[in-house]
Design a protein around this motif. Sequence first.
Motif, short mmCIF file in Angstrom:
data_model
loop_
_atom_site.label_atom_id
_atom_site.label_comp_id
_atom_site.label_asym_id
_atom_site.label_seq_id
_atom_site.Cartn_x
_atom_site.Cartn_y
_atom_site.Cartn_z
N HIS A 107 13.20 -3.53 -4.55
CA HIS A 107 12.11 -4.18 -5.29
C HIS A 107 10.83 -3.34 -5.27
N LEU A 108 10.69 -2.51 -4.26
CA LEU A 108 9.49 -1.69 -4.13
C LEU A 108 9.44 -0.60 -5.19
N PHE A 109 10.57 -0.30 -5.81
CA PHE A 109 10.63 0.84 -6.74
C PHE A 109 10.90 0.43 -8.19
N GLY A 176 -3.37 -5.50 -3.76
CA GLY A 176 -3.44 -4.95 -5.10
C GLY A 176 -2.30 -5.40 -6.00
N LYS A 177 -2.11 -4.67 -7.08
CA LYS A 177 -1.16 -5.09 -8.11
C LYS A 177 0.30 -5.05 -7.65
N ASN A 178 0.58 -4.39 -6.51
CA ASN A 178 1.96 -4.31 -6.01
C ASN A 178 2.28 -5.38 -4.98
N THR A 179 1.36 -6.31 -4.76
CA THR A 179 1.58 -7.34 -3.74
C THR A 179 2.88 -8.11 -3.97
N TRP A 180 3.15 -8.44 -5.23
CA TRP A 180 4.35 -9.22 -5.54
C TRP A 180 5.63 -8.47 -5.17
#
Length: 442
Positions: A107-109, A176-180
């Motif tokens: 999910h991180l990528f 930031g925008k990657n929190t989800w």
Amino acid sequence: MSVNNTTISQPQKNYKKAPFSAVHRKVYLEIVLGQITCGFGLGISGIAMNRASQFITIDNFWTGLIGAASLLGLFGSLWMGRLGDKIGRKRLLLINMYLFTLLSCLHLFVQSWPGVFVLRLLLGLMMAIDYTVGNALLVEWLPDGEGSKRQGNLLIYWTLGFIASYLVGTYFPNVGKNTWQYLLAFPGILSLVTALTRSFLHIPASPTWLASQGKVKTAHKVIRRHLGKKWGLPKKLRKVKKPNDVGYTTLFSKKYLRNTIVGGVFYATQSFSFFGISIFLPILMTSMKITSGTVSGIIYYGGMVIGVILGNLVFNRMDRRPFLISTFLSATLLIMALAALPNASSLIKLTLFTLFAIILSMQLILDYPYTSELFDVKIRATGVGNSIAVSRIGAAGGTFLLPILTNIGGASLAMWVCGIVLLIGLLTCLFLAPETNPKNLK
């Protein structure tokens, strides 16, 4: 030395009557960790999508579809249960949590919504293994009288994992925008702990399943290794000449059809409301104009904890059929009352909503033991898998439709639809649900 899987000399005692011991604790711990992981993995998706919407434009279609993806993946229970009946429980349970960890980290990528949807779908497939095969292994190892009781307890741990996802998702720092993405990857920590525990503690094979495949002597050796020489197979499993030849169509034979219908409909109608409301609770609370959504959510989830604890107490004192019917009736009346009172005060709405959460969570206790009791050992994992697969249609439907219904007609429309679905479950159980309490059957 080769193992000849034929009838052995009569052992002293049925291993299902052995006292609760180290091997039972080990199996139970391994399944409990899986339940916590699955509960957390399912619950985190709605909150992650809510956090994503603060930075990224995402419409109701993708919000609902990604929220429902893991539930759609759980439809794979249909095949995982069948696979568990064919190749055994141990192999699948050893590998699924490692794959769960890998999928969570990916999910991180992934940057696209279709990519996220695919990952959530595959995660649901890994959960399907724990729900079907894990429950079958647990029932087949636990002593008589312990199986259904401890299966009911599993829902407490699943609920704790589900609630933990709400707390982590709510209080996770904004990076930031990657929190989800971090939130969707977070369950990988729990799944890795589960995978390592299963690897180092070693999952024992199911003696009952081995015997049902004609491997009587192998089953006896597994029992002696974990419980001692005085324990062996029950009499009915000591002379199995060949593996049971059963398939998916067996579920729709005259012998199993009624139980197959009840298992699927009861589970699906319950899941429609439970997952739809629980996963998108923040959206629903906002639509209901209930202030302090965080506090309200904690109260609602607190009601869930109370519900599973009360349900566990009632489960051990009440027969299955009246438990099913009474909880369906109460939950239906509460959600319809809530839908009929859109202008009521926030306090009244939250009170009705919390009572609904308590009642519906009480019924969750029946999910594992009741579906297991509906089917005998030769088709148990397949039968439970089918019930879970059908239930995921309901769960995915509720999760997909709730944000759309709320957007079209507000919280009241969503509540009315949930009430109608629960009414279908009530009528099905009223006319078809059998009594499966082992105490009564004896």
